[in-house]
Scaffold this active site. Structure first.
Site, PDB file in Angstrom:
ATOM      1  N   GLU A 178       0.834  -1.210   0.000  1.00 26.88           N
ATOM      2  CA  GLU A 178       0.000   0.000   0.000  1.00 26.88           C
ATOM      3  C   GLU A 178       0.869   1.259   0.000  1.00 26.88           C
ATOM      4  OE1 GLU A 178      -3.339   0.331  -0.138  1.00 26.88           O
ATOM      5  OE2 GLU A 178      -3.231   2.507   0.116  1.00 26.88           O
ATOM      6  N   THR A 193      -3.928   8.837  -4.727  1.00 27.70           N
ATOM      7  CA  THR A 193      -3.964   9.034  -3.272  1.00 27.70           C
ATOM      8  C   THR A 193      -2.870   9.999  -2.830  1.00 27.70           C
ATOM      9  OG1 THR A 193      -4.877   6.840  -2.979  1.00 27.70           O
ATOM     10  CG2 THR A 193      -3.852   7.822  -1.054  1.00 27.70           C
TER      11      THR A 193
END
Ligand code: HSE
Length: 298
Positions: free
Chosen positions: A127, A180
């Site tokens: 991630e 993101t």
């Protein structure tokens, strides 16, 4: 020697809980096939759906898998096939689903040496490649299911929260991509104390509402005075979509993860479907392409 898994999409932040709250969707997710190979290492052999890197070191699933085998040191390797259904940059945990799904599957093939928290911890390595920071609010719901709260990332501590049984999520995904890392970069580094007080009162109230099945409190707790005012500017017609959801029976609505998807929570599937219609009506009047999903939280 081979496992096929479904790795669900997730909604992180849930308005009041930036980087700590998240929930798991039942109807949207990636599929993966992982099999043991004689040759040591991680080999991504197939990626369907979206154009993503095959080199393990550059792929979120690959990086998580490498972290796990560096610790487990098996005398064999793994071949990974990724059937990507969650669009990258959609705000419903696309990179997280790749990262957590892959290590979940490898853990099963290894005979489950790691618990759910450890599996989430390895997935955090992947991630971080996608978002530029280690956070687990999209990963934990995929591994644990339902609602989760990430108490801390170092060391990783995840709390599994109860899910009121009539709670449904509606997701609308305008077909634009928000990275993101970009959505994090626009956030201020400091916030007024009064806003912080409002926010942590809401997180506490939200968690209490989940434990007590208190839909009225849940409704009042679904408010974000920290992140939404900044990120909502990146999402076309955000205010209109949110108002449409709230005016048509949603308990609350906000940005899903880093966006651009917008989520709403409703009591009962009928309400969730009405909310879906109302949200669709907003984008239908624009030239923005979109997709919607209604899902139980599970
Ligand atoms: N909590 C994260 C964020 C989720 O909003 O940036 C997306 O990775």
């Amino acid at each position: 020697n081979e496992i096929k898994i479904f790795s669900p999409a997730t909604v992180a932040n849930v308005s009041c809980g930036f980087d700590v709250l998240g929930f798991c969707l039942e109807t949207i997710g990636d599929e993966m096939v992982v099999r043991k190979t004689d040759k040591k290492g991680i080999f991504i052999t197939k990626i369907e759906g979206f154009d993503l890197p095959f080199e393990a070191e550059k792929n979120v699933a690959g990086v998580s898998a490498l972290a796990m085998i560096a610790d487990a040191k098996p005398d064999f390797g793994f071949e990974i096939e990724i059937y990507k259904r969650i669009k990258p940059g959609s705000g419903i945990g696309s990179s997280s689903a790749s990262a957590s799904g892959c290590v979940f599957a490898i853990n099963e093939l290894l005979g489950r040496p790691y618990n759910k928290t450890q599996v989430t911890d390895f997935a955090m390595k992947g991630e971080a490649l996608a978002s530029g920071s280690e956070h687990a609010d999209n990963l934990a719901p995929g591994v644990f299911g339902g609602f989760t709260l990430v108490k801390s990332t170092v060391p990783l501590e995840v709390l599994q929260l109860p899910t009121p049984k009539d709670l449904y999520a509606t997701i609308i995904h305008p077909q634009i991509e928000i990275k993101t890392a970009d959505a994090r970069a626009i956030l201020p580094k400091t916030f007024p104390l009064q806003d912080a007080i409002t926010q942590w009162a809401n997180v506490g109230s939200f968690v209490h509402a989940l434990h007590t099945n208190d839909y009225e409190l849940l409704k009042r707790a679904l408010q974000d005075v920290i992140v939404e005012p900044h990120r909502s500017q990146l999402i076309p017609f955000f205010k209109e979509v949110k108002s449409a959801a709230l005016n048509n029976g949603a308990l609350g609505a906000g940005i899903s993860g880093a966006g651009p998807s917008i989520y709403a929570l409703s009591k009962g599937i009928e309400n969730a479907k009405n909310v879906e219609k109302a949200m669709r009506a907003v984008y239908s009047e624009t030239n923005i392409a979109f997709e919607t999903h209604v899902s139980k939280i599970n």
